[in-house]
Scaffold this motif. Structure first.
Motif, PDB file in Angstrom:
ATOM      1  N   THR B   2      90.848  28.429  83.902  1.00 40.52           N
ATOM      2  CA  THR B   2      91.588  27.374  83.528  1.00 40.52           C
ATOM      3  C   THR B   2      92.609  27.199  84.784  1.00 40.52           C
ATOM      4  OG1 THR B   2      91.459  27.957  81.283  1.00 40.52           O
ATOM      5  CG2 THR B   2      93.108  26.304  81.866  1.00 40.52           C
ATOM      6  N   VAL B   3      92.755  26.140  85.248  1.00 38.68           N
ATOM      7  CA  VAL B   3      93.714  25.974  86.329  1.00 38.68           C
ATOM      8  C   VAL B   3      95.205  25.576  85.935  1.00 38.68           C
ATOM      9  CG1 VAL B   3      94.191  24.903  88.689  1.00 38.68           C
ATOM     10  CG2 VAL B   3      91.872  25.369  87.931  1.00 38.68           C
ATOM     11  N   PHE B   4      96.122  26.185  86.326  1.00 37.57           N
ATOM     12  CA  PHE B   4      97.439  26.104  85.954  1.00 37.57           C
ATOM     13  C   PHE B   4      98.259  25.755  87.175  1.00 37.57           C
ATOM     14  CE2 PHE B   4      97.833  27.388  81.460  1.00 37.57           C
ATOM     15  CZ  PHE B   4      96.614  28.075  81.307  1.00 37.57           C
ATOM     16  N   TYR B   5      99.275  25.047  86.716  1.00 44.60           N
ATOM     17  CA  TYR B   5     100.335  24.677  87.946  1.00 44.60           C
ATOM     18  C   TYR B   5     101.709  25.024  87.753  1.00 44.60           C
ATOM     19  CZ  TYR B   5      96.336  21.940  89.659  1.00 44.60           C
ATOM     20  OH  TYR B   5      94.810  21.439  89.727  1.00 44.60           O
ATOM     21  N   ILE B   6     102.538  25.737  88.521  1.00 44.07           N
ATOM     22  CA  ILE B   6     103.745  25.957  88.683  1.00 44.07           C
ATOM     23  C   ILE B   6     104.558  25.772  89.879  1.00 44.07           C
ATOM     24  CG2 ILE B   6     105.775  27.684  87.709  1.00 44.07           C
ATOM     25  CD1 ILE B   6     103.632  29.053  85.851  1.00 44.07           C
ATOM     26  N   PRO B   7     105.599  24.924  89.971  1.00 47.93           N
ATOM     27  CA  PRO B   7     105.837  24.543  91.157  1.00 47.93           C
ATOM     28  C   PRO B   7     106.690  25.800  91.898  1.00 47.93           C
ATOM     29  CG  PRO B   7     106.569  22.927  89.665  1.00 47.93           C
ATOM     30  CD  PRO B   7     106.075  24.186  88.789  1.00 47.93           C
ATOM     31  N   GLN B   8     106.588  25.718  93.338  1.00 42.49           N
ATOM     32  CA  GLN B   8     107.294  26.631  94.125  1.00 42.49           C
ATOM     33  C   GLN B   8     108.192  25.566  94.875  1.00 42.49           C
ATOM     34  OE1 GLN B   8     105.869  28.569  97.755  1.00 42.49           O
ATOM     35  NE2 GLN B   8     104.073  27.370  97.788  1.00 42.49           N
ATOM     36  N   ASP B   9     109.265  25.184  94.289  1.00 42.01           N
ATOM     37  CA  ASP B   9     110.196  24.567  94.795  1.00 42.01           C
ATOM     38  C   ASP B   9     111.738  24.786  94.395  1.00 42.01           C
ATOM     39  OD1 ASP B   9     111.490  21.250  94.838  1.00 42.01           O
ATOM     40  OD2 ASP B   9     112.091  22.186  93.050  1.00 42.01           O
ATOM     41  N   THR B  10     112.627  24.561  95.474  1.00 40.09           N
ATOM     42  CA  THR B  10     114.051  25.261  95.104  1.00 40.09           C
ATOM     43  C   THR B  10     114.394  25.287  93.617  1.00 40.09           C
ATOM     44  OG1 THR B  10     114.196  24.975  97.509  1.00 40.09           O
ATOM     45  CG2 THR B  10     116.364  25.274  96.088  1.00 40.09           C
ATOM     46  N   GLN B  33      91.864  36.654  79.925  1.00 42.34           N
ATOM     47  CA  GLN B  33      91.567  35.393  80.114  1.00 42.34           C
ATOM     48  C   GLN B  33      91.662  34.643  81.709  1.00 42.34           C
ATOM     49  OE1 GLN B  33      94.327  33.106  77.499  1.00 42.34           O
ATOM     50  NE2 GLN B  33      93.778  31.115  78.432  1.00 42.34           N
ATOM     51  N   SER B  34      90.612  34.076  82.022  1.00 41.72           N
ATOM     52  CA  SER B  34      90.557  33.903  83.390  1.00 41.72           C
ATOM     53  C   SER B  34      91.494  32.631  83.847  1.00 41.72           C
ATOM     54  CB  SER B  34      89.262  33.580  83.972  1.00 41.72           C
ATOM     55  OG  SER B  34      88.843  32.922  85.261  1.00 41.72           O
ATOM     56  N   ILE B  35      92.522  32.987  84.711  1.00 36.81           N
ATOM     57  CA  ILE B  35      93.527  32.013  84.872  1.00 36.81           C
ATOM     58  C   ILE B  35      93.509  31.866  86.702  1.00 36.81           C
ATOM     59  CG2 ILE B  35      96.032  31.711  85.285  1.00 36.81           C
ATOM     60  CD1 ILE B  35      96.170  32.543  82.404  1.00 36.81           C
ATOM     61  N   GLU B  36      93.481  30.428  87.114  1.00 33.22           N
ATOM     62  CA  GLU B  36      93.953  30.243  88.379  1.00 33.22           C
ATOM     63  C   GLU B  36      95.131  29.573  88.423  1.00 33.22           C
ATOM     64  OE1 GLU B  36      91.111  27.669  90.493  1.00 33.22           O
ATOM     65  OE2 GLU B  36      92.653  27.731  92.148  1.00 33.22           O
ATOM     66  N   LEU B  37      95.972  30.019  89.169  1.00 35.51           N
ATOM     67  CA  LEU B  37      97.565  29.568  89.249  1.00 35.51           C
ATOM     68  C   LEU B  37      97.829  29.008  90.582  1.00 35.51           C
ATOM     69  CD1 LEU B  37     100.361  29.182  88.298  1.00 35.51           C
ATOM     70  CD2 LEU B  37     100.789  31.354  88.789  1.00 35.51           C
ATOM     71  N   VAL B  38      98.133  27.828  90.560  1.00 33.86           N
ATOM     72  CA  VAL B  38      98.430  26.999  91.877  1.00 33.86           C
ATOM     73  C   VAL B  38      99.863  26.869  91.752  1.00 33.86           C
ATOM     74  CG1 VAL B  38      98.090  24.822  93.162  1.00 33.86           C
ATOM     75  CG2 VAL B  38      96.548  25.787  91.835  1.00 33.86           C
ATOM     76  N   PRO B  50     111.497  24.472  84.756  1.00 27.43           N
ATOM     77  CA  PRO B  50     110.226  24.652  85.223  1.00 27.43           C
ATOM     78  C   PRO B  50     109.114  23.884  84.376  1.00 27.43           C
ATOM     79  CG  PRO B  50     111.130  26.648  85.097  1.00 27.43           C
ATOM     80  CD  PRO B  50     112.153  25.743  84.272  1.00 27.43           C
ATOM     81  N   LEU B  51     108.342  23.029  85.261  1.00 29.12           N
ATOM     82  CA  LEU B  51     107.200  22.318  84.598  1.00 29.12           C
ATOM     83  C   LEU B  51     105.988  22.944  84.820  1.00 29.12           C
ATOM     84  CD1 LEU B  51     106.720  19.452  83.196  1.00 29.12           C
ATOM     85  CD2 LEU B  51     105.969  18.568  85.818  1.00 29.12           C
ATOM     86  N   LEU B  52     105.206  23.118  83.728  1.00 34.32           N
ATOM     87  CA  LEU B  52     103.807  23.917  83.772  1.00 34.32           C
ATOM     88  C   LEU B  52     102.882  22.750  83.422  1.00 34.32           C
ATOM     89  CD1 LEU B  52     102.058  26.515  83.497  1.00 34.32           C
ATOM     90  CD2 LEU B  52     102.552  26.496  81.031  1.00 34.32           C
TER      91      LEU B  52
END
Lengths: 161, 518
Positions: B2-10, B33-38, B50-52
Motif C-alpha cells: 500500500t502506498v502512503f503519502y505524508i508531506p515533507q513541507d515546512t 504489512q508492506s508499506i511504501e511511504l512517499v 499533517p495530511l495522510l
C-alpha cells in the motif's frame, strides 16, 4: 552540535575563502560558509576576506553588520528564533515572546548563562497559516503556545543529555 | 503493497509530520504489512496538516490532521471501512477546499515526491520548455506578453514588457534572477512551490533564459527557508544530470546554468535592486532607478528579476498557450492568484483562484472565520506594507486595480486575519518599528521617519497632545510615501494610515485629548 567557537583554525578559514573567492559576488557565500563552520564571523577573518576579494576591511565589515544573520561574537549551541511578524502576532506571539524572554532570562540577541541557547527575533518563517512559529536551529515548529515552547526547550536540554 | 503519502513541507513538519511518518513505518513493520511511504509536497491545505494520503481502489483518500497516535486506528479502518474513521476526508481531490480552486501553478503540488523528475515529467512537466525550444526567443517573449502575466512579487509589472527590454538590450552576458526572498508576513506560496514542485521553478527560469538570451540564473533565497534551500539544490543537481540545465539543454545547443544564493535575514533584499546589490556581495542598499535592472542589473548587465510565482507561471503559459492562461482572471489582472490565507484563521492555507474573488469569500467560505472563534476585526493584505482593511472593504475583489482604488495593496497575495482582540495602534506602531529595523538606511524619510513614527504613535497612545500628534503622524506618512526611494519607506504609510482611518478608536484608549485644543 556544540561547537568550540573561540578558535577557528586560520588554515580552515583560508581554505574556505580560497574555495569560494572566485564566485561572482563571493562575499555572502564566504560569510555563510565561515559562520556555518565557526558559529560566527571572527574578527580575524575580516582582513583575510578583504585581501582575497580586493576589498577594504571597512567594506567587509559593512556587509557583515548590515545583515541580521551574521554574528560577530560566539552564539549559543542552539539558536531559538521567535517570529514577530503580523501573522504570528494575530495568534499571540507578543505573549509568547514575553514568556520566552522570562523563561530563558534573556533578551532578544542574548545567549543564556549556560551558553546553550541564543534567543532571536525573526520576521516570518513562512509558516503563517499555523502561527505562532518558532525555529530551533533548522527545524520550524507551528502553533507554539507557552507550554509548547517550554516543551521545545526541554527537548533541547534533554537531547544533549 | 500500500502506498502512503505524508508531506515533507515546512508547515507539515512544523505540525509533526515526521513523527507521523515514523509511527506509520513502525506500525507497518509490527503488523508485517508492506508499506511504501512517499514524502510528497503539501497540497497547501495547512489546516489539515499533517495530511495522510493513501492509494486505494477508490482513488487517493486522505485523513487529517493526523497525529502519531492516530496511525493504528487509521490502519485498522483501511481494512474495514475507512469512512468510519473520524479523520477521514474522502478522496483528496474532492475535498471542497481543494476541488473548488483553479490550480494552474499549484496543480502538481502534493501529488508526489518533489524531487522525482519522472513524476514531474509524467504530470506535464517540461512541456513548456519543450515548446519554448521549438520557437524563437521573440516568440517566447510574445507568448508571455500576450498572456497578460504580471509580476507576482507585488509590483505587478507586466512580465512580457520586462523580458522584451532585456531581449532588446545587447550584451555579452545577461542574467535571470529569481526573487525568492519571500519576506512578507502571511505569505508562503513561494516556499510551498519550491518545496512541493521545485522543477517547475527551474523550468520557468530556464525558459526565461532562452527568451532573453541569458546563460546564467540565480535564485536568491531567504535564509529562513532551510528546507527549500536543500530541496532546490538537490533538484538543480538532478535537472543538470538529466540534461535540463547546463550546456546543450536537451540537445538544443543552448546553455543555461542555475545556482541558489542564500540571503542573510534582510527584508529589504526582497526589493529588486537591493537584492541585486546583495547578490553582488554588497550591503543590500536600494539603487536609484533608472537605470532599470532590465538594462543595467546584476553586475551592470541586463537582468530579468522576477518572483518565484511569475517564473513558475511561465511554464503554464508556454505549455498551454497565452490564450488559455489569459482566459483566467478579470480586467488587467489575468491568470490566477495564489492567495495565502494566514494569521488568526480557522482554515488557513494556499488557495489558487482566478483574480476577481472577493476578500470576504476567501476569508468566510474558505477560511471559515477566525481560529479563536471571535469576530474578525481587521484584515491585512499584501504583507507588512499593505493596508489593514475594515469590514466595509471586505467585498473588494482580489484584483490589482480594485485594491489600489481603496488605497490597499494585493501585493504577493498574503492575507492576515486579526480577531477583535487586536489593538490597531499597536499594529500601526509595529509597522513603523518594522520599517525602522529593516530600512536599508539610504534615504532619510525611511531611515529617520520610521523611528520618529514609532515615537509619535507612542505619544498619541499616551494622550500627549493627541490631536496635533495625529496631524504630525499623517504628515510623516505623506513625507515617507512621497519622499522614499522604494516601497519600504514609501508604503509603510499604508498600514499606518489605514489604522488611523478605519480604527481611530484604538488610538483614543487613554481617554479624550485634553492638551491639544485647536
Amino acid at each position: 552540535m556544540v561547537k568550540d567557537n573561540n578558535n577557528i583554525d586560520s588554515t580552515v578559514l583560508k581554505s574556505i575563502v580560497d574555495q569560494l573567492k572566485d564566485l561572482p559576488g563571493a562575499l555572502l557565500p564566504i560569510l555563510h560558509a565561515i559562520q556555518s563552520e565557526a558559529g560566527y564571523i571572527p574578527d580575524d577573518s575580516v582582513p583575510i576576506i578583504a585581501t582575497a576579494l580586493n576589498l577594504s576591511r571597512a567594506e567587509v565589515h559593512g556587509v557583515i553588520s548590515f545583515y541580521h544573520d551574521f554574528k560577530t561574537v560566539p552564539t549559543g549551541a542552539h539558536r531559538v528564533q521567535i517570529c514577530r511578524a503580523e501573522a504570528c502576532q494575530s495568534m499571540g506571539s507578543r505573549q509568547l515572546e514575553a514568556h520566552a524572554k522570562r523563561a530563558l532570562a534573556v533578551e532578544f540577541g542574548d545567549t543564556t548563562a549556560d551558553g546553550r541557547i541564543t534567543l532571536e527575533a525573526v520576521y516570518c518563517l513562512g509558516n503563517c497559516a499555523c502561527s505562532p512559529s518558532v525555529r530551533i536551529d533548522d527545524s520550524i515548529h507551528g502553533r507554539v503556545d507557552q507550554s509548547g515552547f517550554d516543551q521545545l526547550i526541554a527537548d533541547i536540554e534533554g537531547g544533549e543529555g | 503493497m500500500t502506498v502512503f503519502y505524508i508531506p515533507q513541507d515546512t508547515t507539515a513538519l512544523a505540525l509533526g509530520a515526521d513523527k507521523v511518518a515514523e509511527a506509520l513505518l513502525d506500525a507497518g513493520s509490527q503488523r508485517n504489512q508492506s508499506i511504501e511511504l512517499v514524502r510528497n509536497g503539501s497540497r497547501g491545505l495547512f489546516w489539515l496538516e499533517p495530511l495522510l494520503e493513501v492509494d486505494t481502489d477508490r482513488g487517493r483518500i486522505a485523513f487529517g490532521p493526523v497525529s502519531a497516535q492516530d496511525i493504528a486506528c487509521i490502519l485498522d479502518s483501511l481494512s474495514t471501512d475507512p469512512s468510519s474513521h473520524p479523520l477521514y476526508l474522502g478522496v483528496v481531490d474532492d475535498i471542497p477546499y481543494l476541488a473548488s480552486q483553479q490550480r494552474l501553478t499549484f496543480a502538481r503540488a502534493g501529488r508526489g515526491d518533489p524531487l522525482s523528475l519522472e513524476n514531474y515529467i509524467g504530470l506535464n512537466g517540461y512541456q513548456g520548455l519543450h515548446n519554448a525550444l521549438q520557437i524563437t526567443d521573440q516568440q517566447i517573449v510574445d507568448q508571455v506578453r500576450e498572456s497578460g502575466l504580471r509580476g507576482r512579487g507585488g509590483a505587478a509589472f507586466p512580465a512580457g514588457i520586462k523580458w522584451q527590454t532585456v531581449l532588446d538590450s545587447p550584451s555579452d552576458q545577461k542574467y535571470i534572477v529569481c526573487n525568492a526572498d519571500e519576506g512578507d508576513s502571511g505569505t508562503f506560496a513561494d516556499r510551498l512551490l519550491m518545496e512541493a514542485d521545485p522543477y517547475q521553478l527551474i523550468e520557468g527560469i530556464t525558459i526565461a533564459g532562452l527568451a532573453v538570451g541569458a546563460t546564467q540564473g540565480y535564485i536568491y533565497l531567504r535564509s529562513e527557508y532551510p528546507l527549500a534551500h536543500s530541496l532546490l539544490n538537490k533538484a538543480i543537481a538532478k535537472a543538470r544530470r538529466a540534461g535540463y540545465l547546463g550546456a546543450d539543454i536537451q540537445g538544443s545547443g543552448k546553455t543555461f546554468n542555475l545556482e541558489v544564493r542564500l540571503g542573510a535575514g534582510a527584508y529589504i533584499c526582497g526589493e529588486e535592486t537591493a537584492l541585486l546589490e546583495s547578490l553582488e556581495g554588497k550591503r543590500g542598499v536600494v539603487r536609484a532607478k533608472p537605470p532599470l535592472p532590465a538594462v543595467e542589473g546584476l553586475f551592470g548587465k541586463p537582468t530579468v528579476v522576477n518572483n518565484v510565482l511569475t517564473l513558475a507561471a511561465v511554464c503554464t503559459v508556454l505549455e498551454q498557450g497565452a490564450e488559455a492562461y489569459k482566459d483566467f482572471g478579470t480586467g488587467n489582472s489575468r491568470g490566477t492568484l495564489a492567495i495565502q490565507l494566514a494569521g488568526n484563521i480557522k482554515r488557513g492555507g494556499l488557495i489558487e483562484l482566478a483574480f476577481g474573488t472577493t476578500l470576504r469569500e476567501v476569508v468566510e467560505d474558505y477560511g471559515q472565520g477566525t481560529y479563536s472563534g471571535r469576530p474578525i476585526r481587521a484584515i491585512q493584505v499584501g504583507g507588512p506594507l499593505g493596508a489593514f482593511m475594515p469590514e466595509s472593504q471586505w467585498d473588494t475583489p482580489l484584483d490589482y486595480e480594485a485594491f489600489t482604488a481603496v488605497e490597499a495593496m494585493l501585493g504577493h497575495g498574503g492575507i492576515v486575519v486579526f480577531d477583535d482582540t487586536v489593538d490597531m495602534s499597536e499594529q500601526a506602531q509595529f509597522s513603523m518599528q518594522f520599517c525602522a529595523i529593516e530600512s536599508c538606511g539610504k534615504c532619510t524619510p525611511c531611515r529617520i521617519g520610521a523611528v520618529r513614527g514609532v515615537e509619535v504613535i507612542e505619544r498619541i497612545v499616551a494622550n500627549q497632545d493627541r490631536d496635533n500628534n495625529i496631524i504630525l503622524l499623517r504628515d510623516l506618512c505623506d513625507t515617507m510615501e512621497y519622499g522614499s526611494l522604494c516601497a519600504m519607506g514609501g508604503m509603510t504609510a499604508y498600514p499606518v494610515r489605514s489604522a488611523l482611518d478605519h480604527f481611530a478608536e484604538d488610538f483614543q484608549r487613554s481617554g479624550p485629548d485634553k492638551a491639544g485644543d485647536n
